[in-house]
Enzyme design. Structure first.
Site, PDB file in Angstrom:
ATOM      1  N   SER A  90       0.835  -1.195   0.000  1.00 21.17           N
ATOM      2  CA  SER A  90       0.000   0.000   0.000  1.00 21.17           C
ATOM      3  C   SER A  90       0.876   1.255   0.000  1.00 21.17           C
ATOM      4  O   SER A  90       1.631   1.478  -0.942  1.00 21.17           O
ATOM      5  CB  SER A  90      -0.960  -0.063   1.207  1.00 21.17           C
ATOM      6  OG  SER A  90      -2.018   0.843   1.085  1.00 21.17           O
ATOM      7  N   HIS A 226      -7.749  -5.916   1.786  1.00 18.26           N
ATOM      8  CA  HIS A 226      -6.560  -5.061   1.722  1.00 18.26           C
ATOM      9  C   HIS A 226      -5.391  -5.605   2.536  1.00 18.26           C
ATOM     10  O   HIS A 226      -4.242  -5.546   2.098  1.00 18.26           O
ATOM     11  CB  HIS A 226      -6.911  -3.645   2.194  1.00 18.26           C
ATOM     12  CG  HIS A 226      -5.812  -2.658   1.940  1.00 18.26           C
ATOM     13  ND1 HIS A 226      -5.325  -2.388   0.672  1.00 18.26           N
ATOM     14  CD2 HIS A 226      -5.086  -1.884   2.783  1.00 18.26           C
ATOM     15  CE1 HIS A 226      -4.355  -1.487   0.750  1.00 18.26           C
ATOM     16  NE2 HIS A 226      -4.196  -1.171   2.019  1.00 18.26           N
TER      17      HIS A 226
END
Length: 254
Positions: A90, A226
């Site tokens: 990320s 995620h």
């Protein structure tokens, strides 16, 4: 170096190093413990940013250049010693990319491999049009944080924990939301690039990362959202994959 880099297992005789960059709001411990898992041929360095852990009294960085300058300044002499790879998830994928960009263009060095997780390339349309989460109210921000998973619910309900956690997360998101990079006219790297992602995460333009390298490009998808990489089964697959490819790069180097 200890201020910026966490290393649980110092291995001066290791053949290669894996440099790991935290996700937004993250500390260094998650990746530093990989040094206890990977075999003795790899030394793991986990980057610790200001405003957290032992650097909690330092002000947060405000832009990507500050992160890159500090990391490169600390690591450059060591990166000249042996092959190294970069890993980032990320926000960490963007810092990995930014560090690799400076190392190549300013110091004529490049990693043996770059592992990028859970992020679109910074110049992709998906990234450019992404909402600016750092500007949300705390209430909306917490709703979004809950939706992506990865943060224990009991922490999100604890006001004292949030008081410590939210500022670093929002500060990192502010950095990445204001980070700009043009799509390369031609690949500036020749090393392999591997992208990891969770199948249930918001869509990312992983293919756009292919523009940075003339080397091998691979995408691997995992069950989960995620923070799929926190799942033990996924983590084992990732670490086995990294080990295999670092061992290959070690043989090439030797």
């Amino acid at each position: 170096m200890e201020k910026v880099i966490s290393c649980f297992q110092k291995r001066p005789d290791a053949v290669s190093r894996l440099i790991c960059f935290p996700w937004a709001g993250g500390g260094s411990n998650h990746y530093a413990r990989w040094g206890n898992i990977l075999n003795s041929s790899t030394e793991v360095f986990s980057v610790r940013l200001p405003g957290r852990e032992s650097r909690s009294t330092e002000p947060f960085f405000e832009n990507m250049q500050q992160i890159v300058d500090e990391v490169v300044d600390v690591l450059l002499p060591l990166l000249k010693e042996k092959p190294f790879a970069l890993f980032g998830h990320s926000f960490g994928a963007f810092t990995s990319f930014a560090v690799a960009d400076v190392l190549k263009k300013r110091h004529h060095m490049e990693p043996a491999h770059i592992f990028l997780s859970g992020a679109s390339a910074p110049y992709s349309e998906i990234r450019i049009k992404a909402p600016k989460r750092s500007q949300m109210s705390d209430k909306d921000f917490l709703s979004w944080l809950t939706s992506i998973g990865g943060t224990p619910a009991e922490l999100l309900k604890n006001p004292e924990v949030l008081k410590l956690f939210l500022p670093s997360l929002k500060a990192d998101l502010h950095v990445v939301e204001n980070f700009r990079s043009d799509r390369p006219d031609a690949p500036f790297l020749s090393c392999p690039v591997t992208c990891f992602d969770g199948k249930d995460d918001a869509p990312h333009d992983l293919q756009a990362w292919k523009d940075v390298t003339s080397g091998d490009f691979t995408v691997k998808m995992f069950e989960g959202s995620h923070f799929y990489l926190k799942e033990p089964e996924n983590e084992k697959i990732i670490l086995d994959y990294i080990t295999k490819h670092l061992e290959t790069s070690q043989m090439d180097y030797l």
